[in-house]
Scaffold this motif. Structure first.
Motif, short mmCIF file in Angstrom:
data_model
loop_
_atom_site.label_atom_id
_atom_site.label_comp_id
_atom_site.label_asym_id
_atom_site.label_seq_id
_atom_site.Cartn_x
_atom_site.Cartn_y
_atom_site.Cartn_z
N ALA A 57 -45.65 91.48 67.79
CA ALA A 57 -44.38 90.89 66.35
C ALA A 57 -42.63 91.09 67.27
O ALA A 57 -42.75 91.49 68.21
N LEU A 59 -38.99 91.46 67.81
CA LEU A 59 -37.73 92.49 67.54
C LEU A 59 -36.88 91.40 67.41
O LEU A 59 -36.72 90.75 68.44
N TRP A 69 -37.27 94.99 52.13
CA TRP A 69 -38.38 94.73 53.21
C TRP A 69 -39.96 94.09 52.96
O TRP A 69 -40.45 94.01 54.08
N PRO A 287 -48.70 91.91 57.76
CA PRO A 287 -47.24 91.99 58.57
C PRO A 287 -46.38 91.32 59.04
O PRO A 287 -46.50 89.81 59.29
N ILE A 291 -39.82 91.15 63.24
CA ILE A 291 -39.61 92.48 62.10
C ILE A 291 -37.35 92.37 62.94
O ILE A 291 -37.28 92.90 63.58
N LEU A 405 -44.20 101.59 67.14
CA LEU A 405 -45.08 100.33 66.45
C LEU A 405 -45.76 100.02 68.10
O LEU A 405 -46.51 99.07 67.35
N GLU A 409 -49.71 98.01 68.27
CA GLU A 409 -49.79 97.44 68.45
C GLU A 409 -50.55 96.79 69.27
O GLU A 409 -51.01 96.23 69.95
N CYS A 464 -50.96 100.24 62.28
CA CYS A 464 -49.48 99.50 62.81
C CYS A 464 -49.41 99.05 61.59
O CYS A 464 -47.09 99.07 61.74
N ASP A 465 -49.63 99.13 59.95
CA ASP A 465 -49.08 98.86 59.77
C ASP A 465 -48.04 99.89 58.65
O ASP A 465 -47.07 99.82 58.42
N ASP A 467 -46.40 101.67 60.95
CA ASP A 467 -46.22 102.29 61.44
C ASP A 467 -44.82 101.10 61.32
O ASP A 467 -42.67 101.57 61.27
N ILE A 468 -45.04 99.76 60.42
CA ILE A 468 -43.67 98.86 60.28
C ILE A 468 -43.47 99.20 59.37
O ILE A 468 -41.91 99.13 59.52
N LEU A 471 -40.82 102.55 61.07
CA LEU A 471 -39.26 102.13 61.01
C LEU A 471 -38.78 100.64 60.11
O LEU A 471 -37.14 101.69 60.52
#
Length: 493
Positions: A57, A59, A69, A287, A291, A405, A409, A464-465, A467-468, A471
């Motif tokens: 993903a 950034l 979000w 996801p 981001i 993250l 990932e 992972c999801d 952690d998104i 963030l």
């Protein structure tokens, strides 16, 4: 009121009103030092070539916050859950009531700048006592009724800004409550999203482990048949039984974890565990591939806990100003006008009025005022240190979330690859075992590895999801005015 009375009242009122309008706060009006604002949250830009871990993903830096979000996951069920939480969460309702109370207290404090006006009156039934001159005789007089009506006005001139400072303090406290409400919204959305992902992940793991149990049960049935024909030993059968029992033992634990996540969701959206929640599947979550990461200067300006800490510093500064102003004289004027008579209440001859002005200056109070000022200054220093700590903690949390993250990932990519390879190896091992080319122990090892890697890949996806989500929460992203009742899953960010 007679002309004479009006003339008597006019000059002092004009004088004190003028003093009140021209009032000034004596200070010291403490200022907050500039907050730190690094160029990046880590040692370098996560998307730069120097980053230790690459991310699937992208950034991108942004100067605006990411309102709503959660819609970036394109999951209507998640949108519905967060909308219900915003509508029914008692935690959010409590924060809203706290803000209402703080605003009303601020309005009440502002009333101290205006005169207070009141009205009074009464009736008295009296009997006059007359004494006869030269005799020791008391003769009761004729009963009479005394009626009175009076209006009162009082005004305290805010010459040295004491009331102005107290109003500023109450307004800043209301700003703290408003920021705390925004913070509650952000954490509520983040907790709901995290719980929903946990619930979906546990549900997917329950299905996965159920399929594993079913597959191992089928294998055990084939092995029992082979054992009856003497094709394999009883040791291999017992080993398969042990593997099947171990797989079955994991299933209740995962089911309990799924139900715990469901109960947590019920609590967060303000409902009881017996009420249905929208069906939620991990496959429904998509996801975001890009981001947006707010730049540090925007984080300092808009993250609610930093805003609350800043308002706390301003409130503490106003408290220092108020404790300073309390050391100066105060001025007050009060007046009353009306009528009182036992004959005719509204007769001009029955008019009464009074006027009084006063001031009070503290001379000696045992060091109380000086100690109050020092204590207020110490509280301002405390609030300033807490503000700096909040800013530094925010930078750390965003940096930690970004790094977590990145690691999640990278781990997810490897876990998914390992699960694919392990499933391929299991299929090949099964074919070779049926052909008699390998032993059961080799097949068993392939099965256990495939089972472990599938579960690990699922866990890595959930991590992972989450952690998104962490963030976005760390960046303080959530707009309190963004409508969240549209659950069509569209991405409007």
């Amino acid at each position: 009121m007679s002309r004479r009375a009006r003339r008597v009242l006019r000059r002092p009122l004009v004088l004190l009103l003028t003093l009140g309008v021209s009032a000034c706060s004596v200070g010291p009006h403490l200022k907050l030092h500039t907050a730190p604002s690094p160029a990046h949250y880590g040692a370098h830009d996560p998307n730069s070539a120097h980053s230790a871990v690459s991310m699937s993903a992208a950034l991108s830096w942004t100067a605006t916050q990411n309102a709503a979000w959660w819609r970036m996951f394109h999951a209507p069920q998640l949108n519905t859950l967060i909308a219900e939480g915003f509508s029914h969460s008692p935690t959010l309702a409590a924060a809203k009531h706290a803000l209402t109370a703080a605003n009303e207290y601020a309005i009440a404090q502002e009333g101290s700048l205006f005169p207070t006006i009141g009205l009074g009156g009464g009736l008295q039934r009296n009997t006059a006592i007359r004494s006869v001159v030269g005799r020791r005789v008391v003769v009761p007089g004729k009963p009479f009724t005394l009626a009175s009506a009076e209006g009162q006005i009082s005004y305290s001139a805010d010459v040295f800004g004491l009331q102005t400072d107290l109003i500023a303090n109450s307004r800043d406290r209301a700003e703290v409550s408003a920021a705390e409400l925004d913070d509650a919204r952000i954490f509520l959305a983040g907790n709901i999203a995290t719980a929903a992902i946990s619930y979906a992940g546990n549900e997917a793991e329950v299905k996965l482990r159920t399929r594993i149990v079913q597959a191992q049960t089928q294998i055990l049935g084939v092995m029992n048949s082979d054992y009856r024909f003497g094709a394999i030993s009883d040791e291999s059968v017992e080993q398969q039984k042990a593997v099947l029992a171990a797989s079955k033992a994991e299933l209740p634990l995962v089911t309990a974890a799924r139900d715990d996540a469901r109960h947590r969701l019920d609590y967060l959206i303000g409902t009881t565990p017996d009420q249905p929640v929208p069906a939620f599947d991990l496959k429904d979550l998509v996801p975001p591939t890009n981001i947006p990461v707010v730049i540090p200067s925007v984080l300092v300006e808009h993250r609610p806990d930093i805003v609350a800490a800043m308002a706390g510093v301003k409130a503490a500064s106003a408290a220092v100003d108020a404790s300073t102003a309390a050391m100066y004289p105060s001025f007050n004027i009060s007046g009353a006008f009306g009528a009182g008579s036992a004959v005719a209440l509204f007769n001009p001859a029955s008019e009464i009025f009074s006027l009084a002005s006063s001031f009070a200056a503290p001379l000696f109070e045992g060091g109380k005022l000086s100690a109050d000022k020092k204590a207020s200054y110490a509280l301002w220093q405390q609030a300033t240190a807490q503000y700096r700590n909040t800013v530094l903690l925010a930078f750390r949390q965003v940096a930690d979330a970004l790094r977590s993250l990145q690691g999640a990932e990278a781990s997810l990519a490897q876990r998914q690859a390992a699960a694919t390879f392990a499933l391929n190896a299991q299929t090949l091992a099964r074919e070779r075992y049926d052909a008699g080319a390998i032993t059961y122990q080799t097949l068993l090892n392939a099965e256990l590895l495939a089972q472990s890697d599938q579960v690990a890949a699922l866990t890595a996806r959930v991590t992972c999801d989450q952690d998104i989500v962490a963030l976005f929460v760390a960046m303080g992203d959530a707009s309190p005015t963004t409508p969240v009742d549209n659950a069509n899953g569209s991405n409007k960010s």
